[in-house]
Design a protein around this motif. Sequence first.
Motif, PDB file in Angstrom:
ATOM      1  N   PHE A 197     -51.216   7.877 -22.408  1.00  0.00           N
ATOM      2  CA  PHE A 197     -51.924   6.643 -22.090  1.00  0.00           C
ATOM      3  C   PHE A 197     -53.352   7.026 -21.724  1.00  0.00           C
ATOM      4  N   TRP A 250     -44.342  -0.081 -19.829  1.00  0.00           N
ATOM      5  CA  TRP A 250     -45.748  -0.448 -19.728  1.00  0.00           C
ATOM      6  C   TRP A 250     -45.917  -1.867 -20.212  1.00  0.00           C
ATOM      7  N   HIS A 274     -51.448   3.392 -26.380  1.00  0.00           N
ATOM      8  CA  HIS A 274     -50.695   4.619 -26.130  1.00  0.00           C
ATOM      9  C   HIS A 274     -50.270   5.227 -27.447  1.00  0.00           C
TER      10      HIS A 274
END
Length: 52
Positions: free
Chosen positions: A3, A19, A25
């Motif tokens: 990330f 997330w 990401h």
Amino acid sequence: MQFSSQEILLSREGDYALWLPGVPHYWSAEEDSVIVTVRWPSVSGDSSAIKN
């Protein structure tokens, strides 16, 4: 998993990461692995390309 603000290593069976939608990401597997991705709610037309 990488990330913008951190890297997360999923190293044991059962490890997972969560997330929020829209968080950039990427990930790579260092050995043969089974990866399960769940998106909820799903978004029509949203997909990721598989890198080899």
